[in-house]
Design a protein around this motif. Structure first.
Motif, PDB file in Angstrom:
ATOM      1  N   THR A 279       1.192  -3.229  22.110  1.00  0.00           N
ATOM      2  CA  THR A 279       1.387  -4.620  22.524  1.00  0.00           C
ATOM      3  C   THR A 279       0.164  -5.133  23.265  1.00  0.00           C
ATOM      4  O   THR A 279      -0.257  -6.283  23.097  1.00  0.00           O
ATOM      5  N   HIS A 280      -0.426  -4.262  24.101  1.00  0.00           N
ATOM      6  CA  HIS A 280      -1.654  -4.653  24.806  1.00  0.00           C
ATOM      7  C   HIS A 280      -2.789  -4.902  23.808  1.00  0.00           C
ATOM      8  O   HIS A 280      -3.589  -5.830  23.988  1.00  0.00           O
ATOM      9  N   LEU A 281      -2.844  -4.081  22.758  1.00  0.00           N
ATOM     10  CA  LEU A 281      -3.844  -4.287  21.714  1.00  0.00           C
ATOM     11  C   LEU A 281      -3.649  -5.641  21.038  1.00  0.00           C
ATOM     12  O   LEU A 281      -4.604  -6.385  20.802  1.00  0.00           O
ATOM     13  N   GLN A 282      -2.377  -5.980  20.734  1.00  0.00           N
ATOM     14  CA  GLN A 282      -2.083  -7.275  20.128  1.00  0.00           C
ATOM     15  C   GLN A 282      -2.463  -8.416  21.067  1.00  0.00           C
ATOM     16  O   GLN A 282      -2.980  -9.452  20.638  1.00  0.00           O
ATOM     17  N   MET A 283      -2.212  -8.222  22.354  1.00  0.00           N
ATOM     18  CA  MET A 283      -2.560  -9.230  23.350  1.00  0.00           C
ATOM     19  C   MET A 283      -4.075  -9.483  23.362  1.00  0.00           C
ATOM     20  O   MET A 283      -4.527 -10.630  23.442  1.00  0.00           O
ATOM     21  N   LYS A 284      -4.854  -8.416  23.269  1.00  0.00           N
ATOM     22  CA  LYS A 284      -6.313  -8.560  23.246  1.00  0.00           C
ATOM     23  C   LYS A 284      -6.763  -9.320  22.002  1.00  0.00           C
ATOM     24  O   LYS A 284      -7.701 -10.127  22.062  1.00  0.00           O
ATOM     25  N   LEU A 285      -6.094  -9.082  20.883  1.00  0.00           N
ATOM     26  CA  LEU A 285      -6.437  -9.815  19.653  1.00  0.00           C
ATOM     27  C   LEU A 285      -6.131 -11.297  19.805  1.00  0.00           C
ATOM     28  O   LEU A 285      -6.928 -12.158  19.406  1.00  0.00           O
TER      29      LEU A 285
END
Length: 514
Positions: A279-285
């Motif tokens: 989810t954090h990865l998606q947030m960064k995207l």
């Protein structure tokens, strides 16, 4: 021991083609029927339930592409030499999906054992590329990082055409990926061998057709923004030694039972850590599309208590919470792209909203780790999360969002009356409190935030602010009236919280002296 008698087992960890896999036996039910034993398998992006099957493979089934065109998630570790080890064709300008046209032997895509010529790439790290032109897809793959999660779907009809292109042994066309990060510039090995097509694969095809035991997937739940809960859905009832995971694709694991609390806790931590990481990865995207002051500070699942007058107990609904820029948002389902962020169910301004953790003695039922969100002019929202750790993550993110929103806001003025005269009370991030009167906004008084020693109000319109004079140290009380008192109080609280969170030395010093 028969499989039906198998108890939950400790979690085992192994590397499968450089991919960390954790597995163990559990019992699974639909919440109504008797649980059955299944194997739980966890990778970074997938949680899979498996059952043991005895099969006799045919030659067409051995090491070939998937027969069913279901979406699959595959994790690739980029190599320094060779990059992702694949080439692509297609793109929106050709009215084609982004198709894997080559997989290079012994390189990253080949090592996974889960990618095939004819696979269409639907998402890269959770970001849809189905509408992307070819060159945009190349750039997304190029900049996707060292750990890349691809969501793919096999198109059997495309495979013969792509393989036919390979038999010609022609160089990649302009429609192929040519950047060094996606295909090898050194050590390139053609998949063509003596004029015959062979899948560029380091996995030897078995010649044994004896019956064999294997773990067959029952359900695979993607962990990107997945919903994990120990509670019976919609209630405050905690399941003993059991939990459930629901994916964005609508699939659910069912109720997973563990015999030992230690094993349950370990599974929950491993799964939750992966969900938070993805989810954090998606947030960064998502944040690539926003300016600094508009970026997402937090996103994750919460549960909202819903009061229903027709029943005697409170029910709960899953909500997806976002803290973005100056706003806090609640969604029924997570936004799947940047455009989806504009479709929130509820949007409040952070600087006009109070966040308060509910003490255990104040909770309304058996749900733990609860907090309140109350925005001026709206009913408070009673929310809960699964763990204390998640509650603290939200609190820290809230403080960061408060600082961001207040700094971006800069100053806010409220219409007030002071000693019978109309005026404006201004909260200024740099200057503090100030009162002006008249058409020319004549300054009546001004104090720094660090000079505020307390406040009181009647809950309606009257407010008293107690300041300490910087020279005489005497307390000076200012009485005001404001018709939007709650909005003023919430905003004042936001400015003061932002000062504390930003570690303002003068303000912290004043707190220690009182």
């Amino acid at each position: 021991m028969k499989l039906s008698d198998t108890m939950a087992t400790p979690i085992e960890e192994k590397l499968d083609q450089n991919l960390k896999v954790r597995s163990g036996m559990v019992h699974v039910s639909d919440g109504k029927c008797r649980p059955e034993p299944l194997r739980l398998s966890l990778t970074m992006e997938l949680l899979t339930l498996q059952k043991l099957e005895i099969v006799t493979p045919t030659s067409s089934q051995l090491n070939g592409p998937p027969m069913e065109s279901k979406e699959r998630m595959v994790q690739i570790t980029r190599q320094k030499q060779g990059g992702l080890g694949l080439s692509i064709k297609g793109g929106a300008e050709h009215k084609l999906p982004i198709l894997i046209s080559r997989i290079y032997k012994d390189q990253a895509a080949d090592i996974t054992g889960q990618l095939f010529v004819g696979d269409a790439i639907i998402k890269v790290n959770g970001e849809y590329i189905t509408a992307c032109p070819h060159d945009d897809a190349v750039n997304i793959l190029r900049n996707a990082g060292d750990i890349v999660v691809l969501t793919v779907k096999h198109y059997r009809a495309a495979t013969p055409f792509l393989q036919k292109q390979l038999t010609k042994d022609t160089p990649d066309s302009d429609n192929d990926v040519t950047c060094a990060e996606l295909k090898a510039d050194e050590g390139y090995k053609s998949s063509v061998n003596s004029g015959t097509i062979s899948r560029s694969c380091s996995r030897p095809m078995s010649i044994c057709s004896e019956p064999e035991k294997r773990w067959a997937d029952v359900v695979a739940v993607p962990l990107m923004m997945a919903y994990v809960t120990r509670y019976i859905y919609g209630t405050d009832k905690l399941r003993p030694n059991a939990f459930e995971v629901r994916g964005l694709n609508g699939l659910s694991t069912g109720v997973i039972h563990c015999d030992e609390l230690a094993i349950l806790s370990q599974w929950l931590k491993l799964i939750t850590d992966n969900v938070v990481g993805l989810t954090h990865l998606q947030m960064k995207l998502y944040n690539r599309n926003f300016a600094v002051g508009e970026r997402i500070e937090y996103m994750g699942w919460v549960n909202e208590g819903v009061i229903n007058n027709n029943i005697s107990w409170q029910s709960y609904k899953p909500r997806f919470l976002l803290l973005k820029g100056t706003e806090v948002m609640l969604f029924e389902t997570p936004p799947l792209n940047v455009a989806g962020i504009s479709k929130a169910l509820v949007v409040y301004k952070v600087y006009q909203t109070m966040f308060r953790i509910v003490k255990e003695s104040e909770t309304v039922d058996s749900r733990q780790h609860c907090f309140l969100l109350q925005s001026s002019g709206h009913e408070p929202r009673y929310l809960s999360v699964e763990t204390r750790q998640e509650l603290l993550r939200i609190e820290n993110s809230w403080n960061a969002a408060i600082v961001t929103s207040v700094i971006k806001l800069g100053r806010k003025t409220f219409a007030v009356s002071h000693q019978g005269k109309s005026g404006g009370l201004t909260l200024d991030w740099q200057a503090g409190f100030s009162l002006t009167e008249g058409a020319d906004a004549t300054m009546v008084w001004q104090y720094k935030f660090s000079q505020l020693r307390g406040s009181s109000d009647d809950g309606k319109s009257k407010l008293k602010l107690h300041f300490q004079d910087s020279e005489t140290r005497a307390i000076e009380t200012k009485e005001l009236e404001c018709q939007v008192l709650q909005s003023l109080l919430f905003c004042m609280h936001a400015f003061l919280t932002a000062k504390v969170a930003s570690v303002d030395p003068a303000f912290l010093s004043s707190i220690q002296q009182t």
